[in-house]
Design a protein around this motif. Structure first.
Motif, short mmCIF file in Angstrom:
data_model
loop_
_atom_site.label_atom_id
_atom_site.label_comp_id
_atom_site.label_asym_id
_atom_site.label_seq_id
_atom_site.Cartn_x
_atom_site.Cartn_y
_atom_site.Cartn_z
N ALA A 10 1.24 -1.31 -0.14
CA ALA A 10 -0.17 0.25 -0.14
C ALA A 10 0.58 0.93 -0.27
O ALA A 10 0.52 2.30 -0.79
N TYR A 11 2.13 1.17 0.66
CA TYR A 11 2.67 2.73 1.02
C TYR A 11 3.72 2.73 -0.55
O TYR A 11 3.56 3.42 -0.87
N TYR A 12 3.74 1.49 -1.72
CA TYR A 12 4.84 1.38 -3.09
C TYR A 12 3.37 2.35 -3.43
O TYR A 12 3.81 3.10 -4.22
N GLN A 13 2.16 1.86 -3.54
CA GLN A 13 1.03 2.33 -4.49
C GLN A 13 0.97 3.81 -4.61
O GLN A 13 0.59 4.71 -5.28
N LEU A 14 0.75 4.57 -2.94
CA LEU A 14 0.98 5.78 -2.45
C LEU A 14 2.35 6.19 -3.33
O LEU A 14 2.11 7.76 -3.39
N LEU A 15 3.53 6.20 -3.23
CA LEU A 15 4.75 6.27 -4.03
C LEU A 15 4.08 6.43 -5.09
O LEU A 15 4.34 7.39 -5.78
N VAL A 16 4.00 5.40 -6.22
CA VAL A 16 3.50 5.63 -7.42
C VAL A 16 2.37 6.58 -7.59
O VAL A 16 2.17 7.08 -8.80
N LYS A 17 1.13 7.43 -6.89
CA LYS A 17 0.37 7.81 -6.93
C LYS A 17 1.19 9.13 -7.16
O LYS A 17 0.31 10.12 -7.15
N ALA A 18 2.13 9.23 -5.79
CA ALA A 18 2.50 11.17 -5.79
C ALA A 18 3.35 10.44 -7.26
O ALA A 18 3.83 12.21 -7.34
N ALA A 19 4.21 9.89 -7.18
CA ALA A 19 4.81 9.74 -8.62
C ALA A 19 3.75 10.38 -10.22
O ALA A 19 4.82 11.42 -10.81
N SER A 20 2.69 9.96 -9.90
CA SER A 20 2.19 10.09 -11.28
C SER A 20 1.28 12.12 -10.88
O SER A 20 0.84 12.43 -11.91
N ALA A 21 0.93 12.24 -9.61
CA ALA A 21 0.43 13.85 -9.50
C ALA A 21 1.78 14.34 -9.84
O ALA A 21 1.21 15.73 -10.59
N ALA A 22 2.77 13.80 -9.14
CA ALA A 22 4.02 14.55 -9.42
C ALA A 22 4.74 15.28 -11.34
O ALA A 22 4.73 16.18 -11.97
N ILE A 23 4.16 14.03 -11.67
CA ILE A 23 4.17 13.98 -13.40
C ILE A 23 3.34 14.98 -13.98
O ILE A 23 3.53 16.01 -14.39
N ASP A 24 1.88 15.40 -13.55
CA ASP A 24 1.02 15.97 -14.01
C ASP A 24 1.40 17.50 -13.42
O ASP A 24 1.01 17.81 -14.51
N GLU A 25 1.85 17.74 -12.25
CA GLU A 25 1.93 18.81 -11.68
C GLU A 25 3.74 19.85 -12.76
O GLU A 25 3.38 20.59 -12.09
N TYR A 26 4.37 18.20 -12.89
CA TYR A 26 5.25 19.42 -13.92
C TYR A 26 4.89 19.39 -15.01
O TYR A 26 5.42 20.43 -15.45
N LYS A 27 4.38 18.77 -16.26
CA LYS A 27 3.57 18.96 -17.16
C LYS A 27 3.41 20.35 -16.70
O LYS A 27 2.63 21.60 -18.13
N TRP A 28 1.74 20.80 -15.71
CA TRP A 28 1.21 22.06 -16.07
C TRP A 28 2.58 23.01 -16.27
O TRP A 28 1.94 24.42 -16.46
N GLU A 29 3.13 22.56 -14.58
CA GLU A 29 4.49 23.72 -14.85
C GLU A 29 5.59 24.56 -16.64
O GLU A 29 5.32 25.82 -16.40
N GLN A 30 5.66 23.22 -16.54
CA GLN A 30 5.92 23.31 -17.59
C GLN A 30 5.11 24.46 -18.91
O GLN A 30 5.72 25.08 -19.27
N GLU A 31 4.20 24.09 -19.58
CA GLU A 31 2.72 24.21 -19.72
C GLU A 31 2.62 26.10 -19.07
O GLU A 31 2.70 27.06 -20.24
N TYR A 32 2.51 26.25 -17.54
CA TYR A 32 2.35 27.91 -17.79
C TYR A 32 3.45 27.99 -17.60
O TYR A 32 3.91 29.65 -18.43
N GLN A 33 5.14 27.89 -17.51
CA GLN A 33 5.80 28.42 -17.90
C GLN A 33 5.95 29.37 -18.87
O GLN A 33 6.71 30.04 -19.73
N THR A 34 5.82 28.21 -20.11
CA THR A 34 6.16 28.56 -21.80
C THR A 34 4.78 29.39 -21.96
O THR A 34 5.27 30.34 -22.73
#
Length: 296
Positions: free
Chosen positions: A165-189
């Motif tokens: 379950a802890y590993y799944q939380l880390l996976v969830k954090a990674a997925s959310a971080a990727i979404d945030e990263y994409k949004w931040e890149q779009e925002y900076q652009t």
């Protein structure tokens, strides 16, 4: 989470607790953590037993009753090992998962930093933040149960069987971080696009005044209302920030499209909209309280 003292009596049954890590680097890191804590206890006159390291294995010899083991050493070991996982291993695991599962090789460190901030509750605007913060309690609970029932622990099998379950939380954090990263890149652009647009375009207004509210109000330098149809006529499609909003609620894209030399914002909050305007207009932005809004 980490407890400062372990209350083991000078008398009692002698016992041995051991952990077999996959890598000697982990056993070395935990060994130094245990030894530092033991040094503090001894300075305070608290018996701490003996910790020994042999290659990738650690052995803690303690003396005390079963009650002392459960009430003192088990909570300490669970808290210390949980802290070690969160501080020393978590970021690396998330980074490796991002690299291997999403193929973000170059971006992985930046995305892992975002995941780390999500896990530490530093991004309250992200819905997953509250859930991710609870992982420390979960790690501690599972670690305490494992230590309580097993005096000898194999590091990797323990994670395989207890920490899914802890590993799944880390996976969830990674997925959310990727979404945030994409949004931040779009925002900076978009921010860079707006700044470039301002530099390349001759100012159409000496000043534009905007009252920030649900439906923003625009005035020109003569304090005349710039109505919705005029704003729509000037709107530059390439710099539309708020493409999910009805036009009457848009404020950043119309403001940049009107190309004022100076922009006056009237607001009593320093929200994300104001921060974005600061990045675009820089020294040509003036922020004022709403009670200074021109009466016209």
């Amino acid at each position: 989470m980490k407890q400062e003292k372990v209350k083991l009596g000078a008398r009692g049954n002698r016992g041995l607790f051991s952990i077999d890590f996959d890598y000697e680097a982990d056993s070395l890191g935990v060994y130094h953590m245990f030894k530092d804590d033991q040094l503090r206890w001894r300075k305070n006159g608290i018996p701490a037993g003996a910790v020994q390291k042999h290659k990738s294995a650690l052995h803690w010899e303690f003396q005390g009753s079963e009650r002392e083991w459960r009430e003192s050493l088990v909570p300490y070991l669970a808290a210390s090992l949980s802290d070690y996982i969160v501080k020393e291993k978590e970021w690396k695991w998330v980074k490796e998962y991002i690299e291997e599962s999403f193929l973000y090789k170059e971006e992985a460190p930046a995305i892992a930093e975002i995941a780390h901030s999500l896990l530490n509750g530093e991004r309250e605007e992200v819905p997953e933040t509250t859930l991710l913060q609870k992982r420390k309690h979960f790690i501690y609970r599972e670690m305490a149960e494992e230590i309580k029932h097993h005096r000898s622990i194999q590091w990797r099998p323990m994670f395989t069987f207890r920490f899914g379950a802890y590993y799944q939380l880390l996976v969830k954090a990674a997925s959310a971080a990727i979404d945030e990263y994409k949004w931040e890149q779009e925002y900076q652009t978009l921010v860079e696009g707006c700044r470039h647009y301002r530099k390349q375009r001759r100012p159409l207004h000496e000043a534009v005044h905007i009252l920030l509210q649900e439906e923003p109000v625009f005035l020109n330098e003569n304090k005349q209302v710039i109505d919705e149809w005029t704003r729509l006529d000037y709107l530059e499609p390439k710099i539309v920030f708020e493409d999910q909003l009805p036009f009457e609620y848009m404020v950043i894209s119309p403001a940049v499209s009107l190309s004022p030399r100076y922009l006056y914002l009237y607001t009593d909050t320093e929200d994300g909209t104001v921060q974005t305007f600061k990045k675009i207009f820089e020294e040509h932005l003036i922020v004022l309280p709403p009670d200074e809004w021109p009466s016209g």
